[in-house]
Write a protein that holds these residues in place. Structure first.
Motif, PDB file in Angstrom:
ATOM      1  N   VAL A   1       0.868  -1.176   0.000  1.00  0.00           N
ATOM      2  CA  VAL A   1       0.000   0.000   0.000  1.00  0.00           C
ATOM      3  C   VAL A   1       0.910   1.233   0.000  1.00  0.00           C
ATOM      4  O   VAL A   1       1.747   1.396   0.882  1.00  0.00           O
ATOM      5  CB  VAL A   1      -0.933   0.022   1.225  1.00  0.00           C
TER       6      VAL A   1
ATOM      7  N   SER B   1       1.371   5.346  -0.067  1.00  0.00           N
ATOM      8  CA  SER B   1       0.816   6.682   0.150  1.00  0.00           C
ATOM      9  C   SER B   1       1.715   7.662  -0.572  1.00  0.00           C
ATOM     10  O   SER B   1       2.939   7.613  -0.423  1.00  0.00           O
ATOM     11  CB  SER B   1       0.794   7.031   1.642  1.00  0.00           C
TER      12      SER B   1
ATOM     13  N   SER C   1       2.102  11.878  -2.167  1.00  0.00           N
ATOM     14  CA  SER C   1       1.590  13.200  -2.495  1.00  0.00           C
ATOM     15  C   SER C   1       1.886  13.428  -3.961  1.00  0.00           C
ATOM     16  O   SER C   1       2.802  12.820  -4.523  1.00  0.00           O
ATOM     17  CB  SER C   1       2.260  14.267  -1.623  1.00  0.00           C
TER      18      SER C   1
ATOM     19  N   GLU D   1       1.026  15.965   1.507  1.00  0.00           N
ATOM     20  CA  GLU D   1       1.600  14.917   2.352  1.00  0.00           C
ATOM     21  C   GLU D   1       0.761  14.627   3.587  1.00  0.00           C
ATOM     22  O   GLU D   1       0.835  13.541   4.150  1.00  0.00           O
ATOM     23  CB  GLU D   1       3.030  15.297   2.775  1.00  0.00           C
TER      24      GLU D   1
ATOM     25  N   GLN E   1      -2.566  14.612   3.633  1.00  0.00           N
ATOM     26  CA  GLN E   1      -3.672  13.768   3.171  1.00  0.00           C
ATOM     27  C   GLN E   1      -3.285  13.115   1.852  1.00  0.00           C
ATOM     28  O   GLN E   1      -3.832  13.430   0.793  1.00  0.00           O
ATOM     29  CB  GLN E   1      -4.943  14.597   2.997  1.00  0.00           C
ATOM     30  N   PRO E   2      -2.325  12.201   1.925  1.00  0.00           N
ATOM     31  CA  PRO E   2      -1.805  11.623   0.681  1.00  0.00           C
ATOM     32  C   PRO E   2      -2.838  10.721   0.006  1.00  0.00           C
ATOM     33  O   PRO E   2      -3.775  10.233   0.633  1.00  0.00           O
ATOM     34  CB  PRO E   2      -0.589  10.816   1.151  1.00  0.00           C
ATOM     35  N   PHE E   3      -2.630  10.498  -1.267  1.00  0.00           N
ATOM     36  CA  PHE E   3      -3.414   9.539  -2.033  1.00  0.00           C
ATOM     37  C   PHE E   3      -2.834   8.145  -1.771  1.00  0.00           C
ATOM     38  O   PHE E   3      -1.629   7.970  -1.712  1.00  0.00           O
ATOM     39  CB  PHE E   3      -3.311   9.888  -3.521  1.00  0.00           C
ATOM     40  N   MET E   4      -3.700   7.159  -1.550  1.00  0.00           N
ATOM     41  CA  MET E   4      -3.234   5.796  -1.283  1.00  0.00           C
ATOM     42  C   MET E   4      -3.740   4.845  -2.357  1.00  0.00           C
ATOM     43  O   MET E   4      -4.871   4.959  -2.819  1.00  0.00           O
ATOM     44  CB  MET E   4      -3.748   5.319   0.083  1.00  0.00           C
ATOM     45  N   TYR E   5      -2.891   3.893  -2.714  1.00  0.00           N
ATOM     46  CA  TYR E   5      -3.343   2.875  -3.671  1.00  0.00           C
ATOM     47  C   TYR E   5      -2.622   1.559  -3.393  1.00  0.00           C
ATOM     48  O   TYR E   5      -1.601   1.531  -2.690  1.00  0.00           O
ATOM     49  CB  TYR E   5      -3.103   3.349  -5.114  1.00  0.00           C
TER      50      TYR E   5
ATOM     51  N   ALA F   1       4.662   7.033   2.202  1.00  0.00           N
ATOM     52  CA  ALA F   1       4.680   5.857   3.079  1.00  0.00           C
ATOM     53  C   ALA F   1       4.454   4.602   2.243  1.00  0.00           C
ATOM     54  O   ALA F   1       3.853   4.652   1.170  1.00  0.00           O
ATOM     55  CB  ALA F   1       3.612   5.969   4.163  1.00  0.00           C
TER      56      ALA F   1
ATOM     57  N   VAL G   1      -7.184  -0.474  -1.429  1.00  0.00           N
ATOM     58  CA  VAL G   1      -6.797  -0.104  -0.073  1.00  0.00           C
ATOM     59  C   VAL G   1      -8.046   0.075   0.794  1.00  0.00           C
ATOM     60  O   VAL G   1      -9.061   0.594   0.345  1.00  0.00           O
ATOM     61  CB  VAL G   1      -6.001   1.228  -0.086  1.00  0.00           C
TER      62      VAL G   1
ATOM     63  N   THR H   1      -9.211   1.996   4.196  1.00  0.00           N
ATOM     64  CA  THR H   1      -8.841   3.000   5.187  1.00  0.00           C
ATOM     65  C   THR H   1      -9.783   2.832   6.374  1.00  0.00           C
ATOM     66  O   THR H   1     -10.880   2.310   6.224  1.00  0.00           O
ATOM     67  CB  THR H   1      -8.945   4.422   4.605  1.00  0.00           C
TER      68      THR H   1
END
Ligand code: ZN
Length: 162
Positions: free
Chosen positions: A8, A10, A12, A28, A30-34, A140, A154, A156
Motif C-alpha cells: 500500500v 501513500s 503526495s 503529504e 492527506q496523501p493519495f493511497m493505492y 509511506a 486499499v 482506510t
C-alpha cells in the motif's frame, strides 16, 4: 521497504497539464493511497513507482493515449432538449456534468454546447485528450492486508461498507 506487488503506497502529487495548470493534487498530510500491482492507477504511473522508496520523488509525463485516451469526437452528440425534460434549467449550462443512461450503464457526460433545439453532450472522460504531468513523492509504504489484496484496493479506517 520499496514499492513492489501488494504494497500500500501513500503518495503526495501534483498533476499538471502541458500548460502548467494544476488539474489535481494531494498533499503529504492527506496523501493519495493505492494498492500497488492492482491497476488502481494509470499503468504508466504505477510502473514508474515500482521499486521506489519512501522520500523518493519522481516526475512522470504520460501522453493522453496512455492516460484517459484521446478526445473522441464520436462521443460528442447533440441530444434534443425534450430528452432533458426532467432536468432543472440551471443544470443545462455549458460545462455542467450530468449522469446519462447509456448502453454501457450510467456515465457522466459534460455539456459541451446548448442551443434552442439541442443540448450537446460530451461523453469523453474530463481528462481525455490531456497529457498528464505528475510530480510525485512517496510518503509511506506498508504491506497490504490479506483482505485488501483479495479486494484489490486499499482499506482506510472506517471504510467497510462493501
Ligand atoms: Zn474492499
Amino acid at each position: 521497504m520499496s514499492i513492489t506487488q501488494n504494497k500500500v503506497v501513500s503518495m503526495s502529487y501534483v498533476l499538471k497539464n502541458n500548460e502548467g495548470q494544476v488539474l489535481d493534487q494531494a498533499d503529504e498530510q492527506q496523501p493519495f493511497m493505492y494498492l500497488h500491482g492492482s491497476q488502481n492507477i494509470i499503468p504508466t504511473l504505477e510502473a514508474a513507482l515500482s521499486g521506489k522508496n519512501v522520500g523518493d520523488t519522481l516526475q512522470v509525463s504520460i501522453p493522453a493515449e496512455q492516460a484517459y485516451g484521446e478526445h473522441s469526437q464520436e462521443l460528442v452528440q447533440p441530444v434534443p432538449r425534450a430528452a432533458f425534460a426532467g432536468v432543472p434549467a440551471e443544470h443545462l449550462v455549458v460545462g455542467a456534468h450530468l449522469q446519462a443512461q447509456t448502453d454501457e450503464g450510467v456515465r457522466v457526460v459534460t455539456i459541451a454546447a446548448v442551443d434552442d433545439q439541442n443540448i450537446t453532450v460530451d461523453g469523453n472522460h474530463p481528462m481525455a485528450g490531456i497529457d498528464l504531468n505528475f510530480n510525485v513523492k512517496v510518503v509511506a509504504i506498508r504491506d497490504a492486508s490479506p483482505e485488501e489484496i483479495a479486494h484489490g484496493h486499499v482499506h482506510t479506517p472506517g471504510m467497510h461498507a462493501h
